[in-house]
Design a protein around this motif. Structure first.
Motif, PDB file in Angstrom:
ATOM      1  N   PRO A 141      43.593  34.782  28.777  1.00  0.00           N
ATOM      2  CA  PRO A 141      43.065  35.065  27.429  1.00  0.00           C
ATOM      3  C   PRO A 141      43.133  36.530  27.036  1.00  0.00           C
ATOM      4  N   CYS A 142      43.284  37.447  27.985  1.00  0.00           N
ATOM      5  CA  CYS A 142      43.295  38.881  27.687  1.00  0.00           C
ATOM      6  C   CYS A 142      44.735  39.370  27.548  1.00  0.00           C
ATOM      7  N   LYS A 143      45.067  39.792  26.358  1.00  0.00           N
ATOM      8  CA  LYS A 143      46.450  40.206  26.094  1.00  0.00           C
ATOM      9  C   LYS A 143      46.820  41.461  26.867  1.00  0.00           C
ATOM     10  N   ASP A 144      45.903  42.372  27.042  1.00  0.00           N
ATOM     11  CA  ASP A 144      46.206  43.653  27.682  1.00  0.00           C
ATOM     12  C   ASP A 144      46.281  43.545  29.198  1.00  0.00           C
ATOM     13  N   LEU A 145      45.664  42.533  29.787  1.00  0.00           N
ATOM     14  CA  LEU A 145      45.601  42.431  31.242  1.00  0.00           C
ATOM     15  C   LEU A 145      46.669  41.528  31.837  1.00  0.00           C
ATOM     16  N   PHE A 146      47.216  40.620  31.048  1.00  0.00           N
ATOM     17  CA  PHE A 146      48.213  39.675  31.563  1.00  0.00           C
ATOM     18  C   PHE A 146      49.608  40.193  31.209  1.00  0.00           C
ATOM     19  N   GLU A 147      50.446  40.356  32.209  1.00  0.00           N
ATOM     20  CA  GLU A 147      51.748  40.983  32.008  1.00  0.00           C
ATOM     21  C   GLU A 147      52.784  40.038  31.417  1.00  0.00           C
ATOM     22  N   HIS A 148      52.830  38.808  31.875  1.00  0.00           N
ATOM     23  CA  HIS A 148      53.862  37.863  31.448  1.00  0.00           C
ATOM     24  C   HIS A 148      53.451  37.245  30.100  1.00  0.00           C
ATOM     25  N   GLN A 149      53.962  37.821  29.031  1.00  0.00           N
ATOM     26  CA  GLN A 149      53.538  37.399  27.706  1.00  0.00           C
ATOM     27  C   GLN A 149      54.068  36.007  27.341  1.00  0.00           C
ATOM     28  N   GLU A 164      44.644  30.771  46.800  1.00  0.00           N
ATOM     29  CA  GLU A 164      44.032  30.057  45.681  1.00  0.00           C
ATOM     30  C   GLU A 164      43.090  30.962  44.884  1.00  0.00           C
ATOM     31  N   SER A 165      42.387  31.835  45.555  1.00  0.00           N
ATOM     32  CA  SER A 165      41.482  32.743  44.841  1.00  0.00           C
ATOM     33  C   SER A 165      42.253  33.742  43.989  1.00  0.00           C
ATOM     34  N   GLU A 166      43.375  34.239  44.517  1.00  0.00           N
ATOM     35  CA  GLU A 166      44.207  35.154  43.739  1.00  0.00           C
ATOM     36  C   GLU A 166      44.849  34.442  42.547  1.00  0.00           C
ATOM     37  N   LYS A 167      45.205  33.185  42.740  1.00  0.00           N
ATOM     38  CA  LYS A 167      45.776  32.402  41.646  1.00  0.00           C
ATOM     39  C   LYS A 167      44.773  32.234  40.517  1.00  0.00           C
ATOM     40  N   ILE A 168      43.523  31.966  40.878  1.00  0.00           N
ATOM     41  CA  ILE A 168      42.479  31.799  39.855  1.00  0.00           C
ATOM     42  C   ILE A 168      42.249  33.108  39.103  1.00  0.00           C
ATOM     43  N   LYS A 169      42.307  34.233  39.817  1.00  0.00           N
ATOM     44  CA  LYS A 169      42.143  35.524  39.154  1.00  0.00           C
ATOM     45  C   LYS A 169      43.261  35.795  38.166  1.00  0.00           C
ATOM     46  N   VAL A 170      44.473  35.408  38.524  1.00  0.00           N
ATOM     47  CA  VAL A 170      45.612  35.590  37.610  1.00  0.00           C
ATOM     48  C   VAL A 170      45.460  34.703  36.378  1.00  0.00           C
ATOM     49  N   LEU A 171      45.077  33.446  36.586  1.00  0.00           N
ATOM     50  CA  LEU A 171      44.916  32.537  35.451  1.00  0.00           C
ATOM     51  C   LEU A 171      43.753  32.943  34.546  1.00  0.00           C
ATOM     52  N   ALA A 172      42.725  33.577  35.121  1.00  0.00           N
ATOM     53  CA  ALA A 172      41.584  34.010  34.313  1.00  0.00           C
ATOM     54  C   ALA A 172      41.951  35.138  33.358  1.00  0.00           C
ATOM     55  N   LYS A 173      43.065  35.836  33.618  1.00  0.00           N
ATOM     56  CA  LYS A 173      43.484  36.943  32.745  1.00  0.00           C
ATOM     57  C   LYS A 173      44.347  36.488  31.581  1.00  0.00           C
ATOM     58  N   ILE A 206      54.474  33.398  29.328  1.00  0.00           N
ATOM     59  CA  ILE A 206      53.579  32.400  29.925  1.00  0.00           C
ATOM     60  C   ILE A 206      52.241  32.386  29.198  1.00  0.00           C
ATOM     61  N   ARG A 207      51.762  33.562  28.823  1.00  0.00           N
ATOM     62  CA  ARG A 207      50.485  33.638  28.119  1.00  0.00           C
ATOM     63  C   ARG A 207      50.548  32.925  26.770  1.00  0.00           C
ATOM     64  N   VAL A 208      51.628  33.131  26.017  1.00  0.00           N
ATOM     65  CA  VAL A 208      51.757  32.494  24.700  1.00  0.00           C
ATOM     66  C   VAL A 208      51.842  30.983  24.856  1.00  0.00           C
ATOM     67  N   ALA A 209      52.616  30.520  25.844  1.00  0.00           N
ATOM     68  CA  ALA A 209      52.753  29.074  26.053  1.00  0.00           C
ATOM     69  C   ALA A 209      51.435  28.448  26.485  1.00  0.00           C
ATOM     70  N   ALA A 210      50.725  29.111  27.388  1.00  0.00           N
ATOM     71  CA  ALA A 210      49.438  28.575  27.832  1.00  0.00           C
ATOM     72  C   ALA A 210      48.406  28.597  26.706  1.00  0.00           C
TER      73      ALA A 210
END
Length: 349
Positions: A159-167, A148-157, A169-173
């Motif tokens: 808003p950051c375009k450079d840190l989140f790999e799956h674009q 759960e802690s790792e999941k929260i860290k992934v979701l916290a990224k 999912i990022r655009v949809a969210a």
């Protein structure tokens, strides 16, 4: 310089228009500051929510306090609230009216900031990205098998375009949260507009007499303070002028004695001196002026004006009766009545 002076005098004479202009400038400034503001979400679970919500609260609070600072009526309100009662009573409704008027103008810029921030949606995305349900966006394998802690860290990224790999999912969210943020923005605008309508339109309809009374006396307090300041300035100017003239006259006394002829400008100078003497209003000593100012603060005159014409007639009538009483005539007796003659004889013994 003359144009700026005329503009400044116009703004001073139209206090309400001036304050409305200040509120409009502050609203435009808040929108311009947000557009020039570089939004940088920390993308850390411990700080995302604080950063996003702080962006919605702290700048509007600053604009709200700035609206109070720039409003000249704040000092008038504080002075009227803290002054001693003296011979003039305080009306709490007038203080409430002045406070509500200042608050309404100060809320314009914060409302613009909150509206623009919610319509943009970046702060909302930063604050609530960790609460997203990733299953809604079709790719559950991203968080499958992690704690759960790792999941929260992934979701916290997100808003950051450079840190989140799956674009994808990022655009949809981002679209999902921005849609909710814009809905909250429109609800906020609707609520503020409805409250403004209730205050501006409906309230005077139920209490029109009380509304007119409080509005009149709040304007009176503001105008009285301005005129008192102007009178003090005129008195200080005349006081300084007379003091300087008397100083130079005392220094150059011998020269006045030497020159017996009066110049052609002496008549104008005498008229200026008389006008300055009249502006002193009989107060010619520093202690007297301090006592007058102290008395104005501690015990303002009551709001009951005298009728000068009526008082003049009463004074004339009283003077006439006093003269008649001295001459031996009381009320109800005229001077045209038959006079009594007294004869006094003296005999010598």
């Amino acid at each position: 310089m003359d144009k700026f002076r005329m503009m400044f005098q116009f703004l001073q004479s139209n206090q309400e228009s001036f304050m409305n202009g200040i509120c409009g400038i502050m609203a435009l400034a808040s929108a311009q500051m947000y557009s020039a503001f570089e939004f940088s979400c920390p993308c850390i679970p411990e700080y995302n929510y604080s950063y996003g919500i702080g962006l919605l609260i702290i700048p509007p609070l600053w604009f709200f306090l700035l609206g109070f600072v720039l409003n000249n009526n704040v000092s008038v309100l504080a002075e009227e609230w803290r002054r001693p009662t003296g011979r003039r009573s305080k009306d709490p409704s007038i203080l409430r009216y002045m406070f509500c008027s200042i608050t309404q103008r100060s809320l314009i810029a914060p409302a613009v900031w909150v509206s623009v921030t919610l319509m943009d949606g970046k702060s909302f995305l930063c604050a609530f990205s960790i609460y997203l349900d990733i299953e809604k966006f079709g790719n559950y394998s991203l968080v499958k098998g992690i704690s759960e802690s790792e999941k929260i860290k992934v979701l916290a990224k997100i808003p950051c375009k450079d840190l989140f790999e799956h674009q994808e999912i990022r655009v949809a969210a981002s679209r999902y949260i921005k849609c909710i943020s814009q809905a909250c923005g429109w609800m906020f605008l609707l609520m503020m507009t409805f409250i403004a309508f209730m205050i501006r339109a409906i309230r005077p309809c139920f209490t029109q007499a009380a509304f007119l009374k409080t509005k009149y006396w709040s304007h009176y307090i503001d105008i009285e303070r301005k005129m008192f300041d102007e009178t003090c300035k005129e008195h200080a100017k005349s006081f300084a002028k007379v003091c300087i003239h008397q100083y130079f006259e005392s220094i150059s006394g011998e020269m006045h004695n030497f020159h017996q002829r009066r110049s052609s400008n002496s008549v104008d100078e005498d008229e200026d001196k008389r006008s300055d003497e009249d502006k002193l209003l009989g107060i010619r000593v520093q202690d007297d002026m301090n006592a007058a100012l102290r008395n104005w603060h501690n015990c303002k005159p009551p709001l009951a004006l005298r009728n000068e014409q009526k008082d003049g007639k009463n004074n004339d009538q009283l003077n006439e009766e006093a003269l008649r009483a001295v001459n031996g005539f009381a009320k109800g007796h005229s001077q045209d009545g038959q006079k009594r003659e007294w004869a006094v004889y003296y005999s010598r013994v």
